[in-house]
Motif scaffolding. Structure first.
Motif, PDB file in Angstrom:
ATOM      1  N   ARG A  57       0.836  -1.205   0.000  1.00 50.03           N
ATOM      2  CA  ARG A  57       0.000   0.000   0.000  1.00 50.03           C
ATOM      3  C   ARG A  57       0.869   1.253   0.000  1.00 50.03           C
ATOM      4  NH1 ARG A  57      -5.186   0.628  -1.561  1.00 50.03           N
ATOM      5  NH2 ARG A  57      -5.702   2.768  -1.084  1.00 50.03           N
ATOM      6  N   ARG A  58       1.937   1.223   0.763  1.00 52.01           N
ATOM      7  CA  ARG A  58       2.839   2.383   0.819  1.00 52.01           C
ATOM      8  C   ARG A  58       3.554   2.592  -0.515  1.00 52.01           C
ATOM      9  NH1 ARG A  58       5.182   1.364   6.962  1.00 52.01           N
ATOM     10  NH2 ARG A  58       3.287   2.072   8.026  1.00 52.01           N
ATOM     11  N   PHE A  59       3.894   1.487  -1.179  1.00 50.96           N
ATOM     12  CA  PHE A  59       4.498   1.567  -2.515  1.00 50.96           C
ATOM     13  C   PHE A  59       3.544   2.297  -3.466  1.00 50.96           C
ATOM     14  CE2 PHE A  59       4.230  -0.699  -6.693  1.00 50.96           C
ATOM     15  CZ  PHE A  59       5.390  -0.204  -7.273  1.00 50.96           C
ATOM     16  N   SER A 245       9.003  -2.534  -1.116  1.00 48.65           N
ATOM     17  CA  SER A 245       9.360  -1.637  -0.003  1.00 48.65           C
ATOM     18  C   SER A 245      10.671  -0.908  -0.290  1.00 48.65           C
ATOM     19  CB  SER A 245       9.454  -2.397   1.326  1.00 48.65           C
ATOM     20  OG  SER A 245      10.618  -3.185   1.374  1.00 48.65           O
ATOM     21  N   THR A 246      11.443  -1.396  -1.279  1.00 46.24           N
ATOM     22  CA  THR A 246      12.719  -0.759  -1.618  1.00 46.24           C
ATOM     23  C   THR A 246      12.598   0.182  -2.817  1.00 46.24           C
ATOM     24  OG1 THR A 246      13.460  -2.539  -3.108  1.00 46.24           O
ATOM     25  CG2 THR A 246      13.931  -2.806  -0.764  1.00 46.24           C
ATOM     26  N   TRP A 247      11.363   0.377  -3.324  1.00 51.30           N
ATOM     27  CA  TRP A 247      11.154   1.325  -4.429  1.00 51.30           C
ATOM     28  C   TRP A 247      11.054   2.742  -3.856  1.00 51.30           C
ATOM     29  CZ3 TRP A 247       8.253   5.136  -6.688  1.00 51.30           C
ATOM     30  CH2 TRP A 247       8.392   5.311  -8.076  1.00 51.30           C
ATOM     31  N   ARG A 248      12.145   3.494  -3.989  1.00 49.85           N
ATOM     32  CA  ARG A 248      12.205   4.890  -3.539  1.00 49.85           C
ATOM     33  C   ARG A 248      11.587   5.088  -2.151  1.00 49.85           C
ATOM     34  NH1 ARG A 248      11.249   8.512  -9.064  1.00 49.85           N
ATOM     35  NH2 ARG A 248      12.301   7.059 -10.468  1.00 49.85           N
ATOM     36  N   HIS A 260      11.014 -13.633   4.002  1.00 47.41           N
ATOM     37  CA  HIS A 260      10.866 -13.424   2.563  1.00 47.41           C
ATOM     38  C   HIS A 260      10.414 -14.703   1.850  1.00 47.41           C
ATOM     39  CE1 HIS A 260      13.027  -9.754   3.564  1.00 47.41           C
ATOM     40  NE2 HIS A 260      12.591  -9.285   2.423  1.00 47.41           N
ATOM     41  N   GLU A 261       9.476 -15.412   2.487  1.00 50.25           N
ATOM     42  CA  GLU A 261       8.962 -16.609   1.813  1.00 50.25           C
ATOM     43  C   GLU A 261       8.201 -16.236   0.535  1.00 50.25           C
ATOM     44  OE1 GLU A 261       6.018 -15.224   4.848  1.00 50.25           O
ATOM     45  OE2 GLU A 261       8.159 -15.692   4.871  1.00 50.25           O
ATOM     46  N   TRP A 262       7.629 -15.027   0.526  1.00 48.20           N
ATOM     47  CA  TRP A 262       7.145 -14.452  -0.723  1.00 48.20           C
ATOM     48  C   TRP A 262       7.261 -12.940  -0.590  1.00 48.20           C
ATOM     49  CZ3 TRP A 262       1.101 -15.078  -1.515  1.00 48.20           C
ATOM     50  CH2 TRP A 262       0.426 -14.603  -0.401  1.00 48.20           C
ATOM     51  N   ILE A 263       7.307 -12.257  -1.726  1.00 47.79           N
ATOM     52  CA  ILE A 263       7.440 -10.797  -1.721  1.00 47.79           C
ATOM     53  C   ILE A 263       6.517 -10.206  -2.788  1.00 47.79           C
ATOM     54  CG2 ILE A 263       9.848 -10.801  -0.905  1.00 47.79           C
ATOM     55  CD1 ILE A 263      10.679 -10.186  -3.836  1.00 47.79           C
ATOM     56  N   GLU A 264       6.289  -8.916  -2.663  1.00 44.81           N
ATOM     57  CA  GLU A 264       5.597  -8.171  -3.710  1.00 44.81           C
ATOM     58  C   GLU A 264       6.688  -7.559  -4.569  1.00 44.81           C
ATOM     59  OE1 GLU A 264       2.046  -7.427  -5.329  1.00 44.81           O
ATOM     60  OE2 GLU A 264       1.932  -7.738  -3.167  1.00 44.81           O
ATOM     61  N   PHE A 265       6.659  -7.856  -5.879  1.00 46.51           N
ATOM     62  CA  PHE A 265       7.780  -7.506  -6.759  1.00 46.51           C
ATOM     63  C   PHE A 265       7.246  -6.770  -7.989  1.00 46.51           C
ATOM     64  CE2 PHE A 265      10.793  -8.555 -10.196  1.00 46.51           C
ATOM     65  CZ  PHE A 265      12.005  -8.229  -9.605  1.00 46.51           C
ATOM     66  N   GLY A 266       7.890  -5.661  -8.334  1.00 47.49           N
ATOM     67  CA  GLY A 266       7.452  -4.937  -9.532  1.00 47.49           C
ATOM     68  C   GLY A 266       8.089  -3.573  -9.634  1.00 47.49           C
ATOM     69  N   GLY A 267       7.390  -2.674 -10.344  1.00 49.81           N
ATOM     70  CA  GLY A 267       7.948  -1.345 -10.562  1.00 49.81           C
ATOM     71  C   GLY A 267       7.056  -0.518 -11.465  1.00 49.81           C
ATOM     72  N   VAL A 268       7.697   0.459 -12.138  1.00 46.32           N
ATOM     73  CA  VAL A 268       6.961   1.425 -12.958  1.00 46.32           C
ATOM     74  C   VAL A 268       7.616   1.499 -14.326  1.00 46.32           C
ATOM     75  CG1 VAL A 268       6.192   3.815 -13.145  1.00 46.32           C
ATOM     76  CG2 VAL A 268       6.423   2.756 -10.882  1.00 46.32           C
ATOM     77  N   GLY A 269       6.809   1.342 -15.381  1.00 48.39           N
ATOM     78  CA  GLY A 269       7.320   1.417 -16.752  1.00 48.39           C
ATOM     79  C   GLY A 269       6.665   2.554 -17.508  1.00 48.39           C
ATOM     80  N   ARG A 270       7.455   3.229 -18.344  1.00 50.33           N
ATOM     81  CA  ARG A 270       6.963   4.364 -19.140  1.00 50.33           C
ATOM     82  C   ARG A 270       6.803   3.935 -20.591  1.00 50.33           C
ATOM     83  NH1 ARG A 270       9.060   8.490 -22.233  1.00 50.33           N
ATOM     84  NH2 ARG A 270       8.063  10.538 -22.008  1.00 50.33           N
ATOM     85  N   ILE A 271       5.704   4.376 -21.222  1.00 42.99           N
ATOM     86  CA  ILE A 271       5.483   4.109 -22.639  1.00 42.99           C
ATOM     87  C   ILE A 271       6.372   5.065 -23.434  1.00 42.99           C
ATOM     88  CG2 ILE A 271       3.781   4.035 -24.521  1.00 42.99           C
ATOM     89  CD1 ILE A 271       2.947   2.131 -22.381  1.00 42.99           C
ATOM     90  N   PRO A 272       7.291   4.526 -24.246  1.00 41.28           N
ATOM     91  CA  PRO A 272       8.201   5.436 -24.974  1.00 41.28           C
ATOM     92  C   PRO A 272       7.477   6.205 -26.087  1.00 41.28           C
ATOM     93  CG  PRO A 272       8.657   3.118 -25.512  1.00 41.28           C
ATOM     94  CD  PRO A 272       7.573   3.124 -24.485  1.00 41.28           C
TER      95      PRO A 272
END
Length: 272
Positions: A57-59, A245-248, A260-272
């Motif tokens: 949620r904080r992400f 939690s490590t995204w900025r 860390h048996e499971w994590i939430e993993f991802g990020g932000v992508g920009r359309i070029p």
């Protein structure tokens, strides 16, 4: 491609939903005994889930703040938005620019009821009931057309929801991400993260447990490489694809998962 999907209009308190379980983990009150019991069972095998939900949620809040403040995004389409909690997307964005527009999409009828009640006085925000895979219907919905201009940059959010979608060449997460990206103007953003585990036993247990608990409203826990595939063709913002939690993080002492048996993993992508 359009597939007719059954969207329930009634709330069944005996069958857990991902939205209500997430609400319980975040300390909300919009959940039932069945949801809380499912969380209790899940915690026996993956005890870090509550912290994971909070970090996720904080992400979301940091991402929306970043896109609004640094990239001047004023339009958000939030897929699988879940039940209203504190600091929703529209609240974060509108604090920076009150003219920001937000459309929330969820298939859970409880989300629709609570969301519409919450947003009754907000002309710049709407909640629609739809399956997040029904891109055509979502983009053509009257509220979407009223609030979002797709000739301009939009941020489309799939925050902690791709694991609810089964694999399918035409309708799975990768196909969905490509379909949405194709409709967006250059300079738009896709925010995507999902539950992953590098432990095959954890993946198998949680996938099976959630599939049974939600009566088939589940996809699977995947691996980091599966999430990376979603971002092909996009310009990925720093720091890349990470445990969320490590995204900025706002501070050096941001809460971390203890296990860390499971994590939430991802990020932000920009359309070029």
């Amino acid at each position: 491609m359009h597939t007719e999907r059954h969207l329930s209009t009634s709330i069944d308190p005996t069958v857990p939903t991902a939205a209500r379980m997430y609400d319980h983990y975040l300390g909300g009150k919009d959940n039932y005994a069945a949801d809380r019991a499912a969380c209790e069972q899940l915690d026996k095998v993956v005890p870090s889930t509550r912290r994971l939900a909070v970090n996720n949620r904080r992400f979301l809040q940091r991402v929306v703040r970043t896109l609004t403040a640094d990239h001047k995004i004023r339009q958000f389409l939030d897929h699988g938005s879940g039940l209203p909690t504190q600091d929703n997307v529209h609240q974060v964005a509108q604090r920076i620019d009150p003219t920001s527009h937000v459309v929330y999409v969820d298939n859970d009828p409880m989300v629709l009821v609570h969301g519409r009640a919450l947003l009754e006085q907000d002309e710049r925000t709407a909640v629609i009931q739809a399956d997040m895979r029904d891109t055509e219907e979502i983009f053509a919905h009257a509220e979407t057309e009223r609030l979002l201009d797709f000739s301009q940059p939009v941020a489309v959010l799939f925050n902690s929801v791709m694991h609810c979608i089964p694999d399918s060449e035409t309708d799975g997460p990768v196909a969905l991400a490509r379909r949405v990206a194709d409709r967006l103007a250059p300079g738009s953003f896709l925010v995507m993260c999902q539950l992953v585990s590098e432990d095959p036993e954890v993946r198998a247990f949680v996938t099976d447990f959630m599939d049974k608990a939600t009566q088939g409203h589940w996809g699977r826990v995947r691996e980091e490489k599966d999430v990376a595939e979603l971002f092909e063709g996009l310009e990925i913002l720093e720091p890349g694809l990470v445990e969320v939690s490590t995204w900025r993080p706002d501070t050096e002492v941001a809460p971390r998962q203890l296990t860390h048996e499971w994590i939430e993993f991802g990020g932000v992508g920009r359309i070029p």
